[in-house]
Write a protein that holds these residues in place. Structure first.
Motif, mmCIF file in Angstrom:
data_model
loop_
_atom_site.group_PDB
_atom_site.id
_atom_site.type_symbol
_atom_site.label_atom_id
_atom_site.label_comp_id
_atom_site.label_asym_id
_atom_site.label_seq_id
_atom_site.Cartn_x
_atom_site.Cartn_y
_atom_site.Cartn_z
ATOM 1 N N LEU A 27 0.348 -0.986 0.109
ATOM 2 C CA LEU A 27 0.004 0.476 -0.007
ATOM 3 C C LEU A 27 0.687 0.996 -0.175
ATOM 4 N N LYS A 28 0.299 2.288 -0.853
ATOM 5 C CA LYS A 28 1.014 3.630 -0.459
ATOM 6 C C LYS A 28 0.048 4.484 0.461
ATOM 7 N N ILE A 29 1.340 5.437 0.752
ATOM 8 C CA ILE A 29 0.747 6.467 1.829
ATOM 9 C C ILE A 29 1.220 7.812 1.471
ATOM 10 N N ALA A 30 0.772 8.834 0.540
ATOM 11 C CA ALA A 30 1.691 10.090 0.230
ATOM 12 C C ALA A 30 0.743 10.927 0.772
ATOM 13 N N TYR B 137 -3.515 7.888 3.242
ATOM 14 C CA TYR B 137 -3.443 6.529 2.038
ATOM 15 C C TYR B 137 -4.038 7.032 0.431
ATOM 16 N N ASP B 138 -3.090 6.528 -0.131
ATOM 17 C CA ASP B 138 -3.435 6.826 -1.771
ATOM 18 C C ASP B 138 -3.643 5.662 -2.530
ATOM 19 N N ASN B 139 -5.698 5.820 -1.630
ATOM 20 C CA ASN B 139 -6.501 4.420 -2.376
ATOM 21 C C ASN B 139 -6.256 4.499 -3.930
ATOM 22 N N GLY B 140 -5.769 4.943 -4.699
ATOM 23 C CA GLY B 140 -5.488 4.896 -6.275
ATOM 24 C C GLY B 140 -4.386 3.517 -6.238
ATOM 25 N N TYR B 141 -4.103 2.793 -5.355
ATOM 26 C CA TYR B 141 -2.332 2.548 -5.361
ATOM 27 C C TYR B 141 -2.689 1.107 -4.451
ATOM 28 N N GLU B 142 -2.162 -0.595 -4.843
ATOM 29 C CA GLU B 142 -2.474 -1.905 -4.334
ATOM 30 C C GLU B 142 -1.123 -2.278 -4.812
ATOM 31 N N LEU B 143 -0.803 -2.930 -4.541
ATOM 32 C CA LEU B 143 -0.212 -3.922 -5.129
ATOM 33 C C LEU B 143 0.287 -5.425 -4.652
ATOM 34 N N ASP B 144 -1.395 -6.409 -5.505
ATOM 35 C CA ASP B 144 -1.679 -7.554 -4.356
ATOM 36 C C ASP B 144 -0.359 -8.628 -4.494
ATOM 37 N N LEU B 145 0.376 -9.192 -3.686
ATOM 38 C CA LEU B 145 1.057 -9.795 -4.019
ATOM 39 C C LEU B 145 0.512 -11.255 -4.665
ATOM 40 N N ALA B 146 0.014 -11.380 -4.226
ATOM 41 C CA ALA B 146 -0.346 -13.117 -4.856
ATOM 42 C C ALA B 146 -1.458 -12.581 -6.263
ATOM 43 N N GLN B 147 -1.889 -12.069 -6.732
ATOM 44 C CA GLN B 147 -2.092 -11.609 -8.257
ATOM 45 C C GLN B 147 -0.407 -11.893 -8.928
ATOM 46 N N GLY C 63 12.495 2.164 -5.972
ATOM 47 C CA GLY C 63 11.662 1.505 -6.538
ATOM 48 C C GLY C 63 11.620 -0.415 -6.604
ATOM 49 N N ILE C 64 13.049 -0.354 -6.345
ATOM 50 C CA ILE C 64 12.690 -2.432 -6.381
ATOM 51 C C ILE C 64 12.803 -2.661 -4.749
ATOM 52 N N GLY C 65 12.465 -3.689 -4.730
ATOM 53 C CA GLY C 65 12.244 -4.144 -3.345
ATOM 54 C C GLY C 65 12.601 -5.633 -3.668
ATOM 55 N N TYR C 66 12.767 -6.789 -1.945
ATOM 56 C CA TYR C 66 12.678 -8.212 -1.847
ATOM 57 C C TYR C 66 11.569 -8.327 -0.711
ATOM 58 N N VAL C 67 11.046 -9.762 -1.211
ATOM 59 C CA VAL C 67 9.736 -9.999 -0.206
ATOM 60 C C VAL C 67 9.939 -11.693 0.230
ATOM 61 N N PRO C 68 10.143 -11.705 1.675
ATOM 62 C CA PRO C 68 10.091 -12.996 1.695
ATOM 63 C C PRO C 68 8.828 -13.163 2.178
ATOM 64 N N TYR C 69 8.333 -14.377 1.443
ATOM 65 C CA TYR C 69 6.358 -14.272 0.986
ATOM 66 C C TYR C 69 6.629 -16.112 1.284
ATOM 67 N N TYR C 70 5.130 -16.307 2.041
ATOM 68 C CA TYR C 70 4.680 -17.933 2.446
ATOM 69 C C TYR C 70 3.054 -17.634 1.136
ATOM 70 N N TYR D 201 6.659 0.274 -8.450
ATOM 71 C CA TYR D 201 6.279 1.596 -9.947
ATOM 72 C C TYR D 201 5.067 0.683 -10.577
ATOM 73 N N SER D 202 5.666 -0.455 -10.928
ATOM 74 C CA SER D 202 5.041 -0.784 -12.223
ATOM 75 C C SER D 202 4.079 -1.999 -11.768
ATOM 76 N N GLY D 203 4.372 -1.870 -10.307
ATOM 77 C CA GLY D 203 3.404 -2.857 -9.851
ATOM 78 C C GLY D 203 3.468 -4.798 -9.938
ATOM 79 N N THR D 204 4.656 -4.873 -10.530
ATOM 80 C CA THR D 204 5.419 -6.404 -11.248
ATOM 81 C C THR D 204 6.011 -7.187 -9.618
ATOM 82 N N ALA D 205 5.969 -8.191 -9.682
ATOM 83 C CA ALA D 205 6.511 -9.458 -8.752
ATOM 84 C C ALA D 205 6.678 -10.712 -9.885
ATOM 85 N N VAL D 206 8.587 -11.310 -9.147
ATOM 86 C CA VAL D 206 8.962 -12.101 -9.742
ATOM 87 C C VAL D 206 9.137 -12.889 -8.512
#
Length: 425
Positions: A289-292, A296-306, A324-331, A352-357
């Motif tokens: 989520l983004k705070i600006a 909260y900027d409710n026009g932004y979200e990055l759903d990690l599952a999606q 804009g790059i980060g690394y997420v330990p996820y389960y 920024y692009s809302g993508t995950a690999v």
């Protein structure tokens, strides 16, 4: 959405349901301070930290190494034991020359000079238990000079007929100067409960930006029929905000895009980017989520599952590398977070692009206790990753590449049947 509160004793007069209404507070004139991103390649040492026993009361050990790109790292009879009743909460200075440790359960914070190998010299210590009223506060290093220590006390409230009315939460906040481990600003803030008997029971992982401290929040519901708290994460994702460094002028902001806790666990959760916006994760489902401009900027979200093409994903937090790059330990939340499933991985995200690999890492990972990674002298992001009960490696991720194989395998990590690596500091 913003919800403002008066602090200290005045807040107790405001009643029970506080999801509506607005009070006005002033903003701080202090210079902007942001949470430090990982070291940028000038560190003298990489502190590799190891834990023994995954049941919480873990022995914690550290070694300071100049090179983690090759060779073998073993804690079999090696390492400096970092004092803590439960697993230590550790931070490293940007240079890697100092290590800070909160003895969780001991109520002490220690500062160590890093000399290399298992040689750490304690420079100073401070007892925060008296100021916090508990030996189990949580803390976050928020800049090269300061850390914030915090805890929440709760008390159920009843009317004259002994009928439950609401649960009052009290936040105790302490600013600590890291140079001499000095106790600086301190404040106590009363937080009446939210609608539907929700109350805040934990805060953690603050970041500082534009004279404000932003804290992650976890809520519970009290069930008067059973006398027990219920952990239903059906409340709006919430952030607690106070002026910094005064720790006054309490308010809350809430997202329209996500539900559940935002405090994380032991991994950083809130990060400010180069533009001054704040991004944070929710735990399950994991969303960025983004705070600006303070809300909260409710026009932004990055759903990690999606973004990962998965059904359900959970996470404790993430590491922001920059640009804009980060690394997420996820389960995989369909399997669970526990070590019996060991359904963890690491994803590279672009906020920024809302993508995950998904990074192509070994299976059987369990990263519930994972705490830290650092950018090395080569610009790569270093993490200590080991499958349960097996040898692992330092992984050196390349933030400039979108490939799932964009990493180098560094030093080999020795591992035991019930041990784990907390990270690289």
């Amino acid at each position: 959405m913003k919800i403002n509160f008066l602090s200290t004793a005045k807040a107790g007069l405001m009643g029970v349901a506080l999801l509506s209404g607005t009070l006005i507070g002033c903003s701080s004139d202090d210079d902007s301070v942001s949470t430090p991103t990982p070291p940028t390649g000038e560190q003298s040492y990489y502190n590799v930290v190891f834990g023994v026993s995954s049941e919480g009361n873990s022995g914690t050990y550290a070694q300071a190494l100049e090179n983690i790109s090759e060779g073998e790292i073993s804690f079999n009879g090696e390492g400096f034991e970092v004092p803590s009743v439960r697993t230590a909460r550790i931070y490293g200075s940007p240079s890697g020359d100092y290590l800070y440790n909160l003895s969780y359960g001991g109520g002490m914070i220690y500062k160590y000079k890093v000399n290399g190998g298992a040689n750490y010299t304690m420079l100073t210590e401070t007892n925060v238990q008296i100021a916090m009223g508990t030996a189990y506060p949580r803390w976050t290093v928020v800049s090269k000079d300061n850390a914030l220590v915090h805890t929440i006390n709760t008390e159920n409230q009843y009317d004259e007929n002994e009928n439950y009315t609401f649960t009052k939460s009290e936040a105790i906040l302490q600013n600590v100067g890291l140079d001499g481990m000095t106790l600086e600003e301190n404040n106590t803030l009363e937080i009446p409960s939210f609608d539907e008997n929700y109350h805040i029971w934990r805060i953690d992982n603050p970041t500082i930006k534009n004279g404000k401290a932003y804290y992650g929040v976890a809520m519970r519901q009290f069930d008067p029929a059973t006398g027990e708290n219920v952990n239903l994460e059906t409340y709006k994702a919430t952030t607690m905000v106070v002026d910094y460094p005064s720790l006054t002028n309490l308010e809350f902001i809430q997202s329209e895009n996500a539900l559940g806790s935002t405090y994380g666990y032991r991994t950083p959760v809130y990060h400010a980017d180069e533009a001054g916006d704040i991004y944070h994760l929710t735990s399950n489902p994991a969303k960025v989520l983004k705070i600006a401009n303070g809300d909260y900027d409710n026009g932004y979200e990055l759903d990690l599952a999606q973004a990962l093409g998965m059904q359900e994903v959970g996470a404790n937090g993430w590491f922001y590398v920059g640009n804009g790059i980060g690394y997420v330990p996820y389960y995989d939340a369909t399997l669970g977070k526990d070590k019996e499933q060991a359904a963890w991985g690491v994803a590279r995200i672009d906020i920024y692009s809302g993508t995950a690999v998904k990074m192509n890492l070994p299976d059987n990972l369990w990263m519930w206790y994972y705490q830290s990674g650092v950018v090395g002298k080569d610009g790569k992001f270093n993490m200590a990753i080991t499958p349960l009960g097996q040898q692992g490696n330092i992984y050196k991720f390349d933030p400039t590449s979108t490939s799932p194989d964009a990493f180098e395998v560094g030093a080999e990590l020795d591992n035991g049947a019930d041990s784990f690596y907390l990270g690289v500091y």
